[in-house]
Structure formats: structure tokens, C-alpha cells
Design an enzyme around this catalytic site. Structure first.
Site, PDB file in Angstrom:
ATOM      1  N   ASN A  54       2.538  23.694 -41.393  1.00 59.94           N
ATOM      2  CA  ASN A  54       1.348  23.483 -42.209  1.00 59.94           C
ATOM      3  C   ASN A  54      -0.137  24.025 -41.700  1.00 59.94           C
ATOM      4  O   ASN A  54      -0.840  24.271 -42.561  1.00 59.94           O
ATOM      5  CB  ASN A  54       1.255  22.138 -42.893  1.00 59.94           C
ATOM      6  N   SER A 114      -7.765  20.145 -49.874  1.00 60.28           N
ATOM      7  CA  SER A 114      -6.514  19.677 -49.909  1.00 60.28           C
ATOM      8  C   SER A 114      -5.946  18.569 -50.582  1.00 60.28           C
ATOM      9  O   SER A 114      -5.136  18.797 -51.375  1.00 60.28           O
ATOM     10  CB  SER A 114      -5.854  19.951 -48.454  1.00 60.28           C
ATOM     11  N   GLU A 164       6.488  16.683 -33.853  1.00 61.15           N
ATOM     12  CA  GLU A 164       7.683  16.702 -34.438  1.00 61.15           C
ATOM     13  C   GLU A 164       8.871  17.662 -33.699  1.00 61.15           C
ATOM     14  O   GLU A 164       9.750  17.998 -34.216  1.00 61.15           O
ATOM     15  CB  GLU A 164       7.565  17.272 -35.952  1.00 61.15           C
ATOM     16  N   GLY A 220       3.488  21.420 -38.133  1.00 57.93           N
ATOM     17  CA  GLY A 220       3.043  22.743 -37.096  1.00 57.93           C
ATOM     18  C   GLY A 220       2.864  23.935 -38.127  1.00 57.93           C
ATOM     19  O   GLY A 220       1.813  24.656 -38.209  1.00 57.93           O
ATOM     20  N   THR A 245      -0.769  14.189 -49.102  1.00 57.26           N
ATOM     21  CA  THR A 245       0.292  14.552 -47.944  1.00 57.26           C
ATOM     22  C   THR A 245      -0.454  15.658 -47.036  1.00 57.26           C
ATOM     23  O   THR A 245       0.231  15.316 -45.894  1.00 57.26           O
ATOM     24  CB  THR A 245       1.444  15.349 -48.927  1.00 57.26           C
ATOM     25  N   ASP A 299      -2.694  17.871 -41.702  1.00 58.04           N
ATOM     26  CA  ASP A 299      -2.494  19.100 -41.456  1.00 58.04           C
ATOM     27  C   ASP A 299      -3.785  20.038 -41.819  1.00 58.04           C
ATOM     28  O   ASP A 299      -4.188  21.027 -41.100  1.00 58.04           O
ATOM     29  CB  ASP A 299      -1.344  19.706 -41.909  1.00 58.04           C
TER      30      ASP A 299
END
Length: 311
Positions: free
Chosen positions: A46, A287, A144, A44, A253, A257
Site C-alpha cells: 500500500n 484516503s 509485517e 508495504g 483502513t 499507509d
């Protein structure tokens, strides 16, 4: 000039503890890593940072402990210009953390998340943000938090006429009732496979899984496929959107997001689902060329420049 509508993000903050290594250790094994980084994370958080970096007017709903990791989150939101009226505090639970093991050769990762304080966001606290949600262009959330809180947030937003995005991460089975509250569902391959029980390893299989998710009540499905881009499907459209290459992959990673933050910003600005997906792919493409999660999120200028060269 008319003020931008809010992008409300309901989700987690955890501190990311990232370890880079040449291989993932097996149980009982100790290995030497090559790098360690501590920084802000949580899906959230990120996604909120990604959207804010892209020029979105972002408000975040979450919960933090009163500890050093919580202080890190507060500094991050102040620096990024994120509204924190509904970031609650608790002394009963510490701020969460995530252990991220990154393969230094491929950039692939494995993650263990302990959500901590944010896992205790309650529907009554989400309801306090009702007026904010009503003023939002989109509500974006993930998995999450506890599922009843996620479902409540989606239902509240839809009742208020606000478009909803559920990024169903991390992968888990969901109650059937939640799909009807999803205007947009944005799983990666493994999440789509978990939700449907179908194999999702290529574009054709992604389309089949998307059809199964539409049948369960979600209105628009965007299956993100990493280097293969994304597969979109709704009642009137099936389209593959290619990935946008921004350079060599360093770490994946924060890619999901980044995509979701960009997708939310694009929808909030009135772009259609195809253009919003292309924009999200550009954000994700940048990213993955950088280390870290929140630190890897690009600016609007960088994304616009990439889209210009990709056209």
C-alpha cells in the site's frame, strides 16, 4: 532533467478481503454484512502504491507466492509503474491475505493479517538490492516481515548513507537494537503506546511517548493521531501538525499507509520534516474519504489541490 532518486519500500503484500458491517461479530456469532471487496493490500505494498501515485520513483522488495493473489500483486505493480526487480517468488508459501472488518457507520476497522510468502523475505535477498538501495533517497519499511529482515534492511540502508523510515505497524515490542537504525519512526497512537508502555490518547501524551522513543535511539518521531493530525519531535523540534480535512470519513483502513507513502515522497523531494508531515496528512486526509486501501490512494494532483485550499 536529473532522474528522481528511488524510494525503496521493503514490505508485505497481502490480498485484502474487506467486509463492511454495522457491527463487529463476537466469537461464535454470524452476522450479515453490507459489502465485500477483494483487492491488493499489505502495508508495504500500500505504501509503495501511495508513493508511486504521488509521482515517486518506487521500487518494492517483497516475496509472493505463485497463485492468484500473487498475480493480483504483479498486475498492480505493472499498472502503478512500480519496479519489481526484487519482488521474489516462492512455491513453498502462498501469498498472504488480510481479513478487514469495517464499521459502515464510523469507518473504523479491525484487521487480521496472515502475511504468507512475504514473511519469508530473507536478509540475503535484501542484500541483492544493495545497489538499488544505495541509489535511493529513502528506505521505507514496516513490521509485517520478520523483524531480523526489517532490521537488516534498515541497517543496510543506513550503512549506505540512505535515510530510513520505520512505520512500526502492526503494533509490537521491538528489540532495542533496531531504534538506532531509524532516522524516522512513524507510529500511530496505539503503536507508540505499545513501544513505550505509556498512554497515548492526546497530543501531550504523544509528545511524552515521542521523547521516550528518541531516548531509545530513533532520530525523528512522528506520532500520527488520526483526526488530531501528528506530533513531531526530534532533538531540536516539537511541533503539532493539524490534520487536513478532505471530506467525510468513509474508511480509515489505508490512512497510515497513505501517510507514510506521502511522507516518503516528500522527504525524497527535499522537504523538511514539518512540510513532509503536512504532505502526508493531506494524502491520508484524502484516503479516508474513499473505500479500500490501495484504491483509496490519491494522485499528486489531488493532494496539491487539497494543500492549496488548506493554506
Amino acid at each position: 532533467m536529473v532522474d528522481k532518486k528511488w524510494i525503496t519500500v521493503l514490505g508485505s503484500f497481502v490480498a485484502d478481503l474487506a467486509f463492511r458491517t454495522k457491527k463487529v461479530p463476537v466469537w461464535g456469532e454470524t452476522i450479515m454484512g453490507s459489502d465485500f471487496r477483494l483487492g491488493p493490500g499489505g502495508k508495504g505494498s500500500n505504501q509503495a502504491v501511495a508513493a508511486a501515485r504521488l509521482g515517486g520513483r518506487v521500487s518494492f522488495i517483497s516475496k509472493l507466492g505463485r497463485d492468484s493473489f500473487g498475480d493480483m500483486a504483479r498486475r498492480t505493480y505493472q499498472e502503478e509503474g512500480i519496479d519489481t526487480r526484487f519482488v521474489f517468488e516462492t512455491t513453498s508459501h502462498p501469498t498472504g491475505a488480510a481479513a478487514i472488518i469495517v464499521d459502515e457507520v464510523t469507518g473504523e476497522n479491525a484487521i487480521v493479517v496472515v502475511p504468507g510468502a512475504c514473511y519469508h523475505v530473507a536478509p540475503a535477498e535484501i542484500l541483492q538490492a544493495r545497489a538499488l538501495i544505495a541509489e535511493s533517497a529513502v528506505m521505507l519499511t514496516q513490521l509485517e516481515l520478520q523483524i531480523p529482515a526489517v532490521e537488516y534492511g534498515l541497517e543496510l540502508a543506513q550503512d549506505l548513507g540512505v535515510r530510513t523510515i520505520l512505520n512500526p505497524a502492526p503494533a509490537m515490542e521491538l528489540p532495542e537494537s533496531i531504534f538506532a537504525f531509524c532516522d524516522y519512526l512513524t507510529p500511530i497512537e496505539t503503536e507508540a503506546a505499545t513501544l513505550t508502555g505509556l498512554s497515548v490518547t492526546n497530543i501531550a501524551e504523544a509528545e511524552r511517548a515521542a521523547g521516550a522513543l528518541l531516548a531509545r535511539g530513533a532520530r525523528n518521531i512522528v506520532v500520527t493521531l488520526g483526526a488530531q493530525g501528528a506530533l513531531l519531535k526530534n532533538a531540536s523540534l516539537v511541533k503539532h501538525v493539524p490534520a487536513i480535512d478532505a471530506g467525510p470519513v468513509v474508511e480509515t483502513t489505508g490512512a497510515g499507509d497513505a501517510f507514510n507513502g506521502g511522507f516518503a515522497v516528500a522527504l525524497s523531494e527535499g522537504l523538511d520534516i514539518v512540510a513532509a508531515t503536512q504532505f502526508g496528512c493531506a494524502v491520508a486526509g484524502i484516503s479516508v474519504t474513499r473505500h479500500g486501501t490501495a484504491p483509496s490512494m490519491p494522485t499528486r494532483m489531488e493532494v496539491n489541490a487539497l494543500l492549496k485550499t488548506a493554506c
